[in-house]
Enzyme design. Structure first.
Site, PDB file in Angstrom:
ATOM      1  N   GLU A   1      25.246  58.539  45.277  1.00 44.15           N
ATOM      2  CA  GLU A   1      26.564  58.651  44.663  1.00 44.15           C
ATOM      3  C   GLU A   1      27.108  57.284  44.273  1.00 44.15           C
ATOM      4  O   GLU A   1      27.702  57.121  43.199  1.00 44.15           O
ATOM      5  CB  GLU A   1      27.525  59.347  45.631  1.00 44.15           C
ATOM      6  CG  GLU A   1      28.905  59.582  45.060  1.00 44.15           C
ATOM      7  CD  GLU A   1      29.773  60.431  45.964  1.00 44.15           C
ATOM      8  OE1 GLU A   1      31.015  60.411  45.791  1.00 44.15           O
ATOM      9  OE2 GLU A   1      29.232  61.131  46.853  1.00 44.15           O
TER      10      GLU A   1
ATOM     11  N   GLN B   1      39.427  30.170  20.714  1.00 40.52           N
ATOM     12  CA  GLN B   1      38.583  29.906  21.880  1.00 40.52           C
ATOM     13  C   GLN B   1      38.968  30.743  23.091  1.00 40.52           C
ATOM     14  O   GLN B   1      38.105  31.225  23.834  1.00 40.52           O
ATOM     15  CB  GLN B   1      38.652  28.417  22.249  1.00 40.52           C
ATOM     16  CG  GLN B   1      37.652  28.019  23.328  1.00 40.52           C
ATOM     17  CD  GLN B   1      37.766  26.551  23.681  1.00 40.52           C
ATOM     18  OE1 GLN B   1      38.712  26.157  24.354  1.00 40.52           O
ATOM     19  NE2 GLN B   1      36.827  25.746  23.204  1.00 40.52           N
TER      20      GLN B   1
ATOM     21  N   GLY C   1      46.819  43.864  22.176  1.00 39.10           N
ATOM     22  CA  GLY C   1      48.262  43.744  22.058  1.00 39.10           C
ATOM     23  C   GLY C   1      48.921  45.108  22.133  1.00 39.10           C
ATOM     24  O   GLY C   1      48.471  46.007  22.862  1.00 39.10           O
TER      25      GLY C   1
ATOM     26  N   GLU D   1      37.782  49.074  49.540  1.00 34.46           N
ATOM     27  CA  GLU D   1      37.989  48.567  50.902  1.00 34.46           C
ATOM     28  C   GLU D   1      36.889  49.048  51.842  1.00 34.46           C
ATOM     29  O   GLU D   1      36.382  48.281  52.682  1.00 34.46           O
ATOM     30  CB  GLU D   1      39.368  49.012  51.410  1.00 34.46           C
ATOM     31  CG  GLU D   1      40.552  48.353  50.724  1.00 34.46           C
ATOM     32  CD  GLU D   1      40.814  48.874  49.313  1.00 34.46           C
ATOM     33  OE1 GLU D   1      41.525  48.190  48.559  1.00 34.46           O
ATOM     34  OE2 GLU D   1      40.298  49.975  48.958  1.00 34.46           O
TER      35      GLU D   1
END
Length: 381
Positions: A245, A282, A342, A370
């Site tokens: 899984e 850039q 945007g 976690e």
């Protein structure tokens, strides 16, 4: 992708190409409709079965194709590349989660009755493990089965069941032993339409086309031959199945990251700001370059975990690492790619917006990030 890869033979690469063409031709054009309808038509399972995609790794005796595991790796990546969490969730739960337990622990009769029809697209499978108070802590399951002669009677609740409304049968984890802890858990195949089974749809933030349900078992009677494997041995089966899984989750997440990057590259090359495409800036080029680098690193980690699994090795730590890295990256990539769009990326109908919603679940389902960190820490520290 997998150019000159040590993992993929020419045959698997040809399979990937066919699968991508099939998905784009038969699935992509309908995804928005299915999202709005909050459902996937049952015919799709039969269509996938005709293409041989529901049983790539299963035995031919039960309708499968017995292909190498890396055929499944390619399929799962391409499924993720569709950019629709609900669809990929529904199909992967059917083939790589729910039916996995039938292959692992089912006897011949159970496989003929449930696995073969599932591989042939005639039945839809769901997995019912999670409960309202027992998610990643499988040992905390409270849904219980008591014996009644040579039968069992199941009572309790299951939560977040993918395919829960469409399913013809559920593979359910229930407590059959006394007390608490992992030792008293068993797996049963339960007819989803049996008396006492109530399925209630739940609304989600994303994954809209995937039908997700809460399931109540109110004194549901199951025969002894619906027990999968040995009584009280379900916990070990679940832990073993979790390896597959989590590999599947990692590969699907990598596919989704590929989709996000493809959308962002296309938009960045078309969108012009101050007289030039934004890929000429850039900051944009470097952001995409970094995400591409992280994606390839996560991909190779997932491939390695998949290879270990294909060799029959118990690689819990590597599978947890692959899921952790790939799913966390999918969330990060979806967010950063949306930023490049945007305001256009924040529109509800934007594909990148759907990825932003859908990827959020991948760090939760199949074991939270976690829990993955805890598994890695226990294994490696």
């Amino acid at each position: 992708m997998s150019v000159d890869s040590i993992y993929f033979s020419p045959d698997v690469e040809a399979f990937r190409t066919r699968t991508r063409r099939f998905l784009r031709g038969h699935v992509t054009p309908h995804l928005q409709e299915w999202e709005s309808q909050r459902r996937i038509p049952r015919d799709i399972w039969r269509l996938f079965a005709e293409e041989g995609l529901l049983g790539l790794h299963y035995p031919r005796a039960y309708g499968g194709r017995e292909l190498s595991f890396f055929h499944s790796v390619a399929y799962l990546e391409e499924l993720g590349r569709l950019g629709n969490g609900g669809f990929r969730g529904a199909m992967s739960v059917h083939s790589y989660m729910a039916t996995t337990y039938l292959q692992m622990a089912g006897d011949h009769c159970q496989k003929l009755k449930y696995l073969k029809p599932a591989v042939q697209g005639e039945m839809i499978a769901a997995l019912a493990i999670t409960e309202p108070q027992a998610g990643s802590d499988v040992s905390g399951i409270r849904c219980a089965a008591r014996t009644q002669g040579d039968r069992y009677v199941i009572r309790g609740s299951k939560a977040f069941v993918t395919n829960g409304l469409n399913a013809d049968f559920l593979v359910a984890a229930v407590r059959t032993g006394d007390g608490e802890g992992p030792g008293g858990i068993s797996l049963f195949v339960v007819d989803a339409r049996a008396p006492g089974v109530t399925r209630t749809p739940v609304e989600k933030l994303g994954w809209h086309c995937s039908d997700t349900a809460s399931v109540e078992f109110d004194d549901v009677v199951v025969e002894a031959d619906q027990l999968l494997g040995r009584k009280n041995a379900g916990f070990l089966l679940i832990m073993k199945a979790f390896q597959l899984e989590r590999i599947a989750a990692a590969l699907l997440a990598i596919g989704e990251t590929d989709c996000a990057l493809e959308l962002a590259r296309t938009y960045a090359n078309e969108r012009r700001v101050f007289g030039s495409a934004i890929t000429g800036h850039q900051v944009v080029r470097h952001r995409l370059a970094e995400l591409m680098s992280h994606t390839e690193a996560a991909r190779q980690l997932a491939y390695h975990a998949a290879w270990l699994h294909s060799q029959g090795k118990l690689a819990m730590s590597q599978c947890a690492m692959a899921k952790l890295r790939a799913t966390e990256l999918a969330v990060e990539a979806a967010g950063q790619c949306l930023q490049l769009f945007g305001g256009h990326g924040y529109l509800a109908e934007a594909p990148i917006a759907q990825l932003f919603r859908d990827t959020r679940l991948v760090t939760i389902a199949g074991g939270t990030s976690e829990i993955m960190r805890e598994i890695i820490a226990e294994s490696e520290l």
